[in-house]
Design a protein around this motif. Structure first.
Motif, mmCIF file in Angstrom:
data_model
loop_
_atom_site.group_PDB
_atom_site.id
_atom_site.type_symbol
_atom_site.label_atom_id
_atom_site.label_comp_id
_atom_site.label_asym_id
_atom_site.label_seq_id
_atom_site.Cartn_x
_atom_site.Cartn_y
_atom_site.Cartn_z
ATOM 1 N N VAL A 373 88.926 64.449 52.037
ATOM 2 C CA VAL A 373 89.507 65.237 53.137
ATOM 3 C C VAL A 373 88.425 65.724 54.092
ATOM 4 O O VAL A 373 88.638 65.773 55.312
ATOM 5 C CB VAL A 373 90.356 66.416 52.613
ATOM 6 C CG1 VAL A 373 91.640 65.910 51.984
ATOM 7 C CG2 VAL A 373 89.587 67.288 51.653
ATOM 8 N N VAL A 374 87.257 66.091 53.560
ATOM 9 C CA VAL A 374 86.158 66.508 54.434
ATOM 10 C C VAL A 374 85.691 65.327 55.283
ATOM 11 O O VAL A 374 85.459 65.457 56.490
ATOM 12 C CB VAL A 374 84.993 67.098 53.619
ATOM 13 C CG1 VAL A 374 83.773 67.326 54.513
ATOM 14 C CG2 VAL A 374 85.411 68.416 52.965
ATOM 15 N N GLY A 375 85.572 64.153 54.658
ATOM 16 C CA GLY A 375 85.159 62.971 55.408
ATOM 17 C C GLY A 375 86.160 62.588 56.486
ATOM 18 O O GLY A 375 85.778 62.170 57.590
ATOM 19 N N ALA A 376 87.454 62.731 56.186
ATOM 20 C CA ALA A 376 88.483 62.433 57.180
ATOM 21 C C ALA A 376 88.355 63.386 58.365
ATOM 22 O O ALA A 376 88.511 62.991 59.528
ATOM 23 C CB ALA A 376 89.871 62.543 56.552
ATOM 24 N N ALA A 377 88.055 64.655 58.064
ATOM 25 C CA ALA A 377 87.840 65.629 59.142
ATOM 26 C C ALA A 377 86.596 65.282 59.946
ATOM 27 O O ALA A 377 86.596 65.364 61.187
ATOM 28 C CB ALA A 377 87.729 67.034 58.558
ATOM 29 N N VAL A 378 85.527 64.884 59.260
ATOM 30 C CA VAL A 378 84.274 64.513 59.938
ATOM 31 C C VAL A 378 84.507 63.350 60.900
ATOM 32 O O VAL A 378 83.930 63.299 61.995
ATOM 33 C CB VAL A 378 83.189 64.159 58.901
ATOM 34 C CG1 VAL A 378 81.985 63.483 59.567
ATOM 35 C CG2 VAL A 378 82.738 65.410 58.161
ATOM 36 N N LEU A 379 85.364 62.419 60.500
ATOM 37 C CA LEU A 379 85.705 61.282 61.355
ATOM 38 C C LEU A 379 86.175 61.776 62.727
ATOM 39 O O LEU A 379 85.765 61.256 63.777
ATOM 40 C CB LEU A 379 86.822 60.476 60.667
ATOM 41 C CG LEU A 379 87.093 59.048 61.110
ATOM 42 C CD1 LEU A 379 85.906 58.146 60.821
ATOM 43 C CD2 LEU A 379 88.345 58.525 60.399
ATOM 44 N N VAL A 380 87.018 62.790 62.714
ATOM 45 C CA VAL A 380 87.547 63.366 63.952
ATOM 46 C C VAL A 380 86.494 64.207 64.665
ATOM 47 O O VAL A 380 86.301 64.110 65.886
ATOM 48 C CB VAL A 380 88.789 64.236 63.656
ATOM 49 C CG1 VAL A 380 89.238 64.993 64.908
ATOM 50 C CG2 VAL A 380 89.915 63.380 63.110
ATOM 51 N N ILE A 381 85.796 65.036 63.893
ATOM 52 C CA ILE A 381 84.830 65.969 64.473
ATOM 53 C C ILE A 381 83.737 65.239 65.247
ATOM 54 O O ILE A 381 83.362 65.641 66.357
ATOM 55 C CB ILE A 381 84.215 66.849 63.365
ATOM 56 C CG1 ILE A 381 85.269 67.814 62.812
ATOM 57 C CG2 ILE A 381 83.005 67.622 63.881
ATOM 58 C CD1 ILE A 381 84.877 68.463 61.494
#
Length: 400
Positions: A373-381
Motif C-alpha cells: 500500500v505504501v508503494g502504491a501511494a509512492v507511485l502516485v506521489i
C-alpha cells in the motif's frame, strides 16, 4: 576535463516545481538559504514560495535562529495538504490505505478478497472501502491527489490494463484506471503488485540501497527490480516475472500460464498446498502452510525449505545478471521464517560468483504487509510531486 568538472555539480533548480524538490527532504528553509541553493534572486525565490504556498505544498515553519536582527521565516513541505489512496490486491487479499504526500499511512484496512471474483466486484469493493477510509481519516474525496493500485499479474504500465493475467480470470484488458476514476473521481495509476511492494520497501526501509530485488513468494512468485535507485519495468512492464522462469529438473509440471516447469508451479503457494495435501496434511491456503510451519510441522517445514531452494536457483541467475546488493523476500510465505530464507540463501550463495555475493544481503521484508500500500501511494506521489506536475498545479491555480 570540462565534462568531468560539470558532472560533479547537479543542475540548479529553475522553476517553482524544481525548487520544490529541495523541500522534499522535510527540512525547513529560509528565503536566504534558497537564494544560495538556487542562485536565483530574492524576488524570484519569494514569488516561487508564494506560488507553492498557494497550492498548499509549502507552509510557514516558524523562525530560524537569528544572527542579528529579526529572525528569518522558514518554510517547509506540508505532506498533509493532500491525501493518496494506496491499494494492494493479491490473489486472496486486499489491503488499502490512505496516506499523506510523504507516504505515511493515516488509516488502513486489510480484508480477504478473491481477485478471481472479477473486476466489477473487486473494483466496487475498492471504491467503497476507499470512500470509508477517506472519511475515517477525517478527509474528503476532493482532497485525493490520486489512487495507486497494484494487481497480482502482468500490467501494461502505460495503460494500466492487465495483460493475460494467469490468476485473474475476466480481468484481461480491463481499463482499471477508467473504472476507478469513474467511481472515485481521482487520477489512477496501476502497476504489478510486486513492483509496488519493491517501491514501498525501497522508500521506507532501504532508501540508501540503489540496487535491490524485492521477491514476493505467495500464491504467485515475482520480483520488483530497483536499479540505480529507480524501478525498472522493462520494455513492456514484464521485468521481474520470476514465477514463469523454468526450474531445472522440474520436468513437465503444468503451470497456469500454459507452460511447464515454471517456478510458480513448483514453489508457489498453490503448488505447496497440493503437495502437502497429497502427503495427508489438512491445508487449503498458503496461510495454512505458514501456520503449520510455525507449529513445528516437519513436512511443511521441509516443503517450504525446498521451495526456498527452487526460488534460490532462479535468483542465482538474477544475481549474476543484475548484481543487486540486497534481495528482500516478502509475500505470505516469507512468514514461514527461516525455512524459506535458509533455502534461498543456501542456493544463491552456492551458485553465484563470489564477486556478486561479496556484499549481498538476503533479508526478509522490513516493511511487511504495508510494503504494497505504501508503494502504491509512492507511485502516485512521485508523479504528483514531479517538477512538471507541480508547475501544472500552480498554473491551474493562477488560471482559476
Amino acid at each position: 576535463m570540462l565534462m568531468e568538472g560539470l558532472a560533479k555539480f547537479p543542475p540548479r533548480p529553475t522553476g517553482a516545481g524544481d525548487m520544490f524538490q529541495l523541500f522534499r527532504d522535510g527540512a525547513p528553509r529560509t528565503r536566504a538559504s534558497l537564494v544560495s541553493e538556487t542562485g536565483q534572486s530574492r524576488s524570484t525565490v519569494a514569488a516561487r514560495i508564494d506560488a507553492l504556498r498557494s497550492v498548499g505544498l509549502l507552509v510557514p515553519a516558524g523562525e530560524a535562529s537569528s544572527t542579528g536582527g529579526r529572525p528569518p521565516s522558514t518554510f517547509a513541505f506540508d505532506p498533509r495538504s493532500r491525501i493518496v489512496l494506496g491499494v494492494d490486491l493479491g490473489a486472496t487479499h486486499a489491503r488499502i490505505a490512505v496516506t499523506d504526500l510523504a507516504g505515511e499511512p493515516l488509516t488502513h484496512l486489510d480484508e480477504p478478497l478473491a481477485i478471481a471474483d472479477g473486476p466489477e466486484h473487486v473494483l466496487s469493493w475498492v471504491a467503497e472501502a476507499g470512500d470509508k477510509l477517506v472519511a475515517q481519516a477525517g478527509r474528503h474525496r476532493d482532497e485525493l491527489a490520486g489512487i495507486g493500485i497494484g494487481l497480482p499479474g502482468p500490467v501494461d504500465h502505460t495503460t494500466g490494463r492487465p495483460v493475460n493475467p494467469p490468476i485473474m480470470p475476466g480481468w484481461d484488458g480491463t481499463d482499471v484506471p477508467a473504472e476507478l476514476h469513474r467511481r472515485l473521481g481521482a487520477p489512477v495509476m496501476v502497476d504489478n503488485d510486486v513492483n509496488i511492494m519493491a517501491l514501498g520497501e525501497h522508500r521506507t526501509i532501504a532508501p540508501d540501497v540503489d540496487d535491490l530485488l524485492f521477491v514476493k513468494v505467495a500464491t504467485g512468485i515475482g520480483a520488483g527490480v530497483i536499479m540505480d535507485g529507480h524501478l525498472r519495468r522493462g520494455a513492456q512492464g514484464a521485468a521481474g516475472d520470476l514465477g514463469h522462469v523454468t526450474v531445472p529438473g522440474a520436468g513437465d509440471i503444468p503451470c497456469r500460464c500454459g507452460n511447464t516447469g515454471c517456478l510458480e508451479a513448483v514453489a508457489g503457494g498453490a503448488a505447496l498446498v497440493e503437495q502437502l495435501r497429497r502427503a495427508g496434511a489438512t491445508v487449503a491456503t498458503t496461510a495454512d502452510i505458514v501456520a503449520l510451519v510455525r507449529s513445528g510441522d516437519v513436512a511443511a517445514g521441509q516443503a517450504v525449505r525446498q521451495a526456498g531452494r527452487d526460488v534460490g536457483t532462479v535468483l542465482a541467475a538474477s544475481v549474476s545478471l543484475l548484481n543487486p546488493s540486497r534481495i528482500v523476500i516478502g509475500g505470505i510465505l516469507a512468514g514461514a521464517g527461516e525455512h524459506l530464507m535458509a533455502g534461498i540463501r543456501e542456493v544463491v550463495y552456492q551458485r553465484s560468483l563470489p564477486l556478486a555475493t561479496q556484499h549481498l544481503r538476503i533479508t526478509p521484508s522490513g516493511a511487511g504487509a504495508q510494503a504494497g500500500v505504501v508503494g502504491a501511494a509512492v507511485l502516485v506521489i512521485e508523479q504528483y510531486l514531479a517538477p512538471a506536475s507541480v508547475e501544472s498545479l500552480i498554473n491551474a491555480k493562477e488560471d482559476s
